[in-house]
Design a protein around this motif. Structure first.
Motif, PDB file in Angstrom:
ATOM      1  N   ILE A   1       0.825  -1.216   0.000  1.00 35.68           N
ATOM      2  CA  ILE A   1       0.000   0.000   0.000  1.00 35.68           C
ATOM      3  C   ILE A   1       0.854   1.259   0.000  1.00 35.68           C
ATOM      4  O   ILE A   1       0.357   2.343  -0.302  1.00 35.68           O
ATOM      5  N   GLY A   2       2.128   1.119   0.279  1.00 33.22           N
ATOM      6  CA  GLY A   2       3.042   2.258   0.202  1.00 33.22           C
ATOM      7  C   GLY A   2       3.549   2.507  -1.206  1.00 33.22           C
ATOM      8  O   GLY A   2       4.143   3.552  -1.486  1.00 33.22           O
ATOM      9  N   GLU A   3       3.309   1.567  -2.119  1.00 33.48           N
ATOM     10  CA  GLU A   3       3.755   1.724  -3.499  1.00 33.48           C
ATOM     11  C   GLU A   3       2.843   2.693  -4.248  1.00 33.48           C
ATOM     12  O   GLU A   3       1.624   2.711  -4.042  1.00 33.48           O
ATOM     13  N   GLU A   4       3.431   3.483  -5.136  1.00 34.86           N
ATOM     14  CA  GLU A   4       2.714   4.547  -5.836  1.00 34.86           C
ATOM     15  C   GLU A   4       1.568   4.026  -6.705  1.00 34.86           C
ATOM     16  O   GLU A   4       0.508   4.634  -6.771  1.00 34.86           O
ATOM     17  N   ARG A   5       1.753   2.900  -7.376  1.00 30.44           N
ATOM     18  CA  ARG A   5       0.736   2.399  -8.309  1.00 30.44           C
ATOM     19  C   ARG A   5      -0.233   1.402  -7.678  1.00 30.44           C
ATOM     20  O   ARG A   5      -1.073   0.837  -8.366  1.00 30.44           O
ATOM     21  N   CYS A   6      -0.143   1.171  -6.367  1.00 30.23           N
ATOM     22  CA  CYS A   6      -1.035   0.222  -5.698  1.00 30.23           C
ATOM     23  C   CYS A   6      -2.319   0.942  -5.278  1.00 30.23           C
ATOM     24  O   CYS A   6      -2.289   1.867  -4.475  1.00 30.23           O
ATOM     25  N   GLU A   7      -3.440   0.505  -5.845  1.00 27.92           N
ATOM     26  CA  GLU A   7      -4.723   1.103  -5.497  1.00 27.92           C
ATOM     27  C   GLU A   7      -5.248   0.524  -4.187  1.00 27.92           C
ATOM     28  O   GLU A   7      -5.705   1.262  -3.315  1.00 27.92           O
TER      29      GLU A   7
END
Length: 192
Positions: free
Chosen positions: A160-166
């Motif tokens: 969830i900290g990744e930019e492209r993870c919704e």
């Protein structure tokens, strides 16, 4: 083919002769039959006889459905329950069990983009000693499967900290990505 079936028959005959410690008159009716007349049930009984003297498998070698569930000491947990969130109890119950999580990629990615992005996430998890299997199921969704379910929450914090993870879904609970908000989804729908 004749040689192979002959060798199988001779092996089965060897099993019949050496498998059980019966005397000839004590043998059950199925064991007195000609080996070529054995049914599937007879062969299964023969296999059971063959395996009866073997040592049992170690608990970690057993299939997952035959392993004993880890025992949770609720006494010590109840003492800490005021300081602990419900996810801690979920981690304890999923320890040592296979758990699948659903990961949704933000935007409108192609299947290839989702494949590449989730591959990078999977590699990062493996580098942090969190083994995860990955299966892309839709253009923007993938399944991450963990052999030790308690690691799913650690992986969720990373994902969830990744930019492209919704979002990440674990046991029907959706965790929104930190770079993705419901407001951006609603504004996009209103623009259309």
């Amino acid at each position: 083919m004749i040689i192979r079936s002959t060798s199988i028959l001779s092996f089965l005959l060897f099993l019949v002769v050496s498998a059980k410690k019966f005397k000839e008159e004590e043998k059950p009716a199925w064991a007195k039959k000609d080996i070529r007349d054995y049914s599937d049930a007879d062969v299964e009984r023969l296999l059971d006889q063959w395996e009866e003297d073997e040592e049992p498998l170690e608990p970690d070698e057993l299939p997952e459905h035959l392993r004993t569930q880890p025992q949770i000491s609720l006494d010590s947990f109840v003492l800490r329950i005021k300081d602990t969130d419900p996810e801690e109890l979920m981690k304890l119950t999923k320890k040592g069990r296979t758990l699948m999580t659903f990961v949704k990629v933000a935007g409108n990615p192609t299947r290839q983009e989702t494949e590449e992005l989730t591959k990078v996430w999977q590699s990062s998890l493996w580098n942090n000693h969190i083994p995860a299997e990955r299966y892309v199921i839709e253009d923007n969704r993938a399944i991450f499967m963990y052999k030790d379910g308690s690691q799913a929450w650690i992986a969720k914090d990373y994902l969830i900290g990744e930019e492209r993870c919704e979002s990440v879904t674990i046991d029907n609970k959706v965790y929104e990505g930190k770079h993705f908000s419901k407001v951006s989804t609603q504004s996009t729908k209103e623009e259309l």
